[in-house]
Each structure stands twice: as C-alpha cells, then as structure tokens.
Design a protein around this motif. Structure first.
Motif, PDB file in Angstrom:
ATOM      1  N   ALA A   1      29.696  68.748 -92.225  1.00 31.43           N
ATOM      2  CA  ALA A   1      30.789  68.910 -93.188  1.00 31.43           C
ATOM      3  C   ALA A   1      31.984  68.084 -92.720  1.00 31.43           C
ATOM      4  N   ASP A   2      33.006  68.009 -93.548  1.00 36.01           N
ATOM      5  CA  ASP A   2      34.207  67.250 -93.171  1.00 36.01           C
ATOM      6  C   ASP A   2      35.113  68.070 -92.265  1.00 36.01           C
ATOM      7  N   VAL A   3      35.170  69.372 -92.581  1.00 30.88           N
ATOM      8  CA  VAL A   3      36.075  70.249 -91.846  1.00 30.88           C
ATOM      9  C   VAL A   3      35.294  71.477 -91.402  1.00 30.88           C
ATOM     10  N   VAL A   4      35.386  71.835 -90.127  1.00 28.99           N
ATOM     11  CA  VAL A   4      34.696  73.021 -89.624  1.00 28.99           C
ATOM     12  C   VAL A   4      35.739  73.943 -88.977  1.00 28.99           C
ATOM     13  N   LEU A   5      35.809  75.177 -89.492  1.00 32.73           N
ATOM     14  CA  LEU A   5      36.733  76.177 -88.949  1.00 32.73           C
ATOM     15  C   LEU A   5      35.957  77.087 -88.002  1.00 32.73           C
ATOM     16  N   ILE A   6      36.509  77.334 -86.806  1.00 29.78           N
ATOM     17  CA  ILE A   6      35.874  78.254 -85.857  1.00 29.78           C
ATOM     18  C   ILE A   6      36.882  79.351 -85.580  1.00 29.78           C
ATOM     19  N   GLU A   7      36.540  80.595 -85.973  1.00 31.85           N
ATOM     20  CA  GLU A   7      37.514  81.665 -85.766  1.00 31.85           C
ATOM     21  C   GLU A   7      37.008  82.682 -84.756  1.00 31.85           C
ATOM     22  N   GLY A   8      37.950  83.233 -83.957  1.00 35.31           N
ATOM     23  CA  GLY A   8      37.561  84.260 -83.000  1.00 35.31           C
ATOM     24  C   GLY A   8      38.703  84.584 -82.059  1.00 35.31           C
ATOM     25  N   ILE A   9      38.635  85.782 -81.453  1.00 34.25           N
ATOM     26  CA  ILE A   9      39.735  86.243 -80.597  1.00 34.25           C
ATOM     27  C   ILE A   9      39.986  85.302 -79.405  1.00 34.25           C
ATOM     28  N   LEU A  10      38.901  84.685 -78.894  1.00 37.48           N
ATOM     29  CA  LEU A  10      39.069  83.899 -77.658  1.00 37.48           C
ATOM     30  C   LEU A  10      38.651  82.432 -77.801  1.00 37.48           C
ATOM     31  N   VAL A  11      38.796  81.874 -78.998  1.00 40.20           N
ATOM     32  CA  VAL A  11      38.353  80.470 -79.151  1.00 40.20           C
ATOM     33  C   VAL A  11      39.224  79.474 -78.389  1.00 40.20           C
ATOM     34  N   PHE A  12      40.434  79.915 -77.965  1.00 34.50           N
ATOM     35  CA  PHE A  12      41.269  78.991 -77.175  1.00 34.50           C
ATOM     36  C   PHE A  12      41.210  79.322 -75.684  1.00 34.50           C
ATOM     37  N   TYR A  13      40.386  80.306 -75.322  1.00 31.25           N
ATOM     38  CA  TYR A  13      40.364  80.745 -73.931  1.00 31.25           C
ATOM     39  C   TYR A  13      39.630  79.769 -73.018  1.00 31.25           C
ATOM     40  N   PHE A  14      38.461  79.288 -73.497  1.00 35.26           N
ATOM     41  CA  PHE A  14      37.623  78.426 -72.657  1.00 35.26           C
ATOM     42  C   PHE A  14      38.120  76.976 -72.780  1.00 35.26           C
ATOM     43  N   PRO A  15      38.604  76.389 -71.667  1.00 34.51           N
ATOM     44  CA  PRO A  15      39.252  75.078 -71.783  1.00 34.51           C
ATOM     45  C   PRO A  15      38.392  74.001 -72.437  1.00 34.51           C
ATOM     46  N   GLU A  16      37.084  73.981 -72.089  1.00 35.12           N
ATOM     47  CA  GLU A  16      36.241  72.915 -72.654  1.00 35.12           C
ATOM     48  C   GLU A  16      36.078  73.060 -74.160  1.00 35.12           C
ATOM     49  N   VAL A  17      36.027  74.307 -74.615  1.00 30.52           N
ATOM     50  CA  VAL A  17      35.928  74.564 -76.058  1.00 30.52           C
ATOM     51  C   VAL A  17      37.267  74.205 -76.709  1.00 30.52           C
ATOM     52  N   ARG A  18      38.327  74.703 -76.096  1.00 29.23           N
ATOM     53  CA  ARG A  18      39.681  74.474 -76.640  1.00 29.23           C
ATOM     54  C   ARG A  18      39.965  72.989 -76.841  1.00 29.23           C
ATOM     55  N   ASP A  19      39.530  72.181 -75.874  1.00 28.12           N
ATOM     56  CA  ASP A  19      39.820  70.758 -75.938  1.00 28.12           C
ATOM     57  C   ASP A  19      39.110  70.041 -77.073  1.00 28.12           C
ATOM     58  N   LEU A  20      38.124  70.691 -77.671  1.00 28.06           N
ATOM     59  CA  LEU A  20      37.386  70.019 -78.751  1.00 28.06           C
ATOM     60  C   LEU A  20      38.104  70.108 -80.097  1.00 28.06           C
ATOM     61  N   PHE A  21      39.035  71.065 -80.227  1.00 31.89           N
ATOM     62  CA  PHE A  21      39.670  71.255 -81.535  1.00 31.89           C
ATOM     63  C   PHE A  21      40.672  70.142 -81.848  1.00 31.89           C
ATOM     64  N   HIS A  22      40.631  69.704 -83.105  1.00 31.14           N
ATOM     65  CA  HIS A  22      41.623  68.727 -83.552  1.00 31.14           C
ATOM     66  C   HIS A  22      42.896  69.428 -84.012  1.00 31.14           C
ATOM     67  N   MET A  23      42.745  70.698 -84.363  1.00 32.72           N
ATOM     68  CA  MET A  23      43.906  71.463 -84.820  1.00 32.72           C
ATOM     69  C   MET A  23      43.704  72.922 -84.391  1.00 32.72           C
ATOM     70  N   LYS A  24      44.773  73.541 -83.880  1.00 33.54           N
ATOM     71  CA  LYS A  24      44.638  74.915 -83.393  1.00 33.54           C
ATOM     72  C   LYS A  24      45.634  75.825 -84.121  1.00 33.54           C
ATOM     73  N   LEU A  25      45.097  76.863 -84.761  1.00 37.15           N
ATOM     74  CA  LEU A  25      45.940  77.817 -85.487  1.00 37.15           C
ATOM     75  C   LEU A  25      45.881  79.158 -84.775  1.00 37.15           C
TER      76      LEU A  25
END
Ligand code: UZR
Ligand code: MG
Length: 251
Positions: A129-153
């Motif tokens: 898809a063009d845009v993929v949203l990943i939602e969850g309580i700890l999606v910014f907790y893991f640095p390697e995962v966090r670094d993949l996001f182009h935008m963080k809400l």
C-alpha cells in the motif's frame, strides 16, 4: 513550495518506492485504533477491498509473543503483564515492517484477547500500500522499530478518560470482570504506561491531544497523507500479482 517531489521525499527520509510508514502510539484506550479508523475513513479507504487499499492499518497486538504454559496460567488469573515490552515479539514486528517497506505482501496474525493468544488459524494479508499505519502502546519503545517510521503520532488522552473507556471495553469485548480489570490496571497497565509508554511521547512528530475527538489534528494529518498519496509521489507501478497493479501518478 518549490520543492520537487523527489526532494521532498528524500528530505523526509523515505524512498519513493517504499510505503509511507506511520507509527501511532499512546496509552491503553487512548483512541489509537479510532484515530487510525478516522484517517482511513477520511481517505475513503474503509470500504475498499483489501487488495485495493492504498492505506492499511496494523495493530501491535498482533505481535504479542506466544506465552509459556506458566505465563498462560498467570494471564488467566490476570497476573501477566501485557503492558511490558517483554510481552511483545519485537523481532517479528521489525521483520514484518522491513518486508512491508520492501514492498512485499505480508501475513499478520490475529490476536484473541479472550484466549490471550495469537490465533493459530486466523491471519490477514497486508498487500502493498502507499501508507501503512502501525498502532500500539509500545510502537515507539523498540529503537529499531521506531527508526523505521516516517511519521510518528502520539495519541494523548487523559488517564481518567482512558480508564473510563478501558473498563467497559474489557468487560464487554474482552470477557473480563470488573475486579480483574481494575486490579490489572493498578498492578500492570498504569505503572507500565508510566515507565514504558509515556517516555516515548518525546519521539512523536505530532501529539494528538484528546485523541479521536480532535478533528482538527486528524484533518491536518489526513491532508499530509493525501499530499503523499496523490501529489508528492512519483508515478509508481507496484509489481505484485495480488495488488492489481496499483498505479500512482503525480498531478
Ligand atoms: P489497547 N491486553 C489484554 O488485555 N489481554 C491480552 O491478552 C493482551 C493485551 C491489553 C494489554 C494492554 N493489557 O493494556 C492493552 N492488559 O491490551 C493494549 N492488561 O491494547 O492499546 O487497545 O488498549
Ligand atoms: Mg487498541
């Protein structure tokens, strides 16, 4: 703005051929899923076939790890901490996000809150898809995962509002009783929110006060996504048999 699409994309840290990955974090019952739903609705994606969707949403709940037999027993008694980072399989989440960024079709497991486990026979396919949203309580907790996001809400809703929503939700949708819900909240949910989730607010690009009720913030975000989907992205042919050859064009 005189910026060319390619410059814009490069400046924002993503390549034209990869999907725009948006992380949506926030405390339990803050309205993360609802914010994602509103974004999808406003983009007219909600009623499209899975294969036709240009915006898709994935929940971090699909990446809870399989519990050991003794952990499972504790979970049944409400004594397992599902709000701790250790409850998640972050390696699996990371691997799937990397596949998504590589334009691959992926299988995301479905989580069952009644049995506290990943359904072994139910999963859903996420098509490129063009845009993929990943939602969850700890999606910014893991640095390697966090670094993949182009935008963080970060969905920032008062704790009392969240508790008031969480109690009926757990009782009606997740098969719990009041005492169990409140005990779990006081023993695990609240302390883990303060220790692991709240400190990740500082990584957010946009903080959404009041969550899904904040139509102005959601509108602004949708406009930004709209720009990416319809204006800023160079023409691109997704080569995937299951994707019906989605074609994106610059206006
Ligand atoms: P949201 N959760 C469960 O209640 N049961 C499970 O089997 C797995 C997770 C809860 C988890 C967390 N905590 O607070 C919440 N507990 O799901 C996160 N207890 O989901 O962001 O939608 O509130
Ligand atoms: Mg949720």
């Amino acid at each position: 703005m005189t910026e060319k699409p390619a410059d814009y994309l490069a400046a924002n840290g993503f390549e034209s051929k990869t999907p725009f990955l948006i992380g949506v974090a926030g405390g339990t019952a803050s309205g993360k899923s609802t914010v994602c739903q509103r974004i999808m609705e406003k983009l007219g994606q909600q009623h499209k076939e899975q294969t036709e969707r240009r915006v898709v949403c994935i929940s971090q709940d699909s990446f809870y790890r399989t519990l050991t037999p003794s952990e499972r027993l504790r979970a049944e008694r409400g004594q397992f901490n599902f709000d701790h980072p250790d409850a998640f399989d972050d390696k699996k989440l990371l691997a799937i996000l990397k596949d998504i960024l590589a334009g691959k079709k992926v299988e995301v497991p479905e989580y069952d809150y009644i049995t506290n486990s990943i359904s072994s026979h139910r999963s859903h396919t996420i098509y490129p898809a063009d845009v993929v949203l990943i939602e969850g309580i700890l999606v910014f907790y893991f640095p390697e995962v966090r670094d993949l996001f182009h935008m963080k809400l970060f969905v920032d809703t008062d704790s009392d509002t969240r508790l008031a929503r969480r109690v009926p939700r757990d009782i009606m949708e997740r098969g719990r009783d009041l005492e169990q819900v409140l005990n779990q909240y006081m023993n695990f949910v609240k302390p883990a929110f303060e220790e692991f989730c709240l400190p990740t607010k500082k990584f957010a690009d946009v903080i959404i006060p009041r969550g899904a009720d904040n139509f102005v913030a959601i509108d602004l975000i949708v406009h930004h996504i709209w720009d990416i989907m319809y204006k800023k992205r160079p023409a691109q042919k997704v080569v995937n048999g299951n994707c019906n050859g989605t074609h994106l064009e610059v206006d």
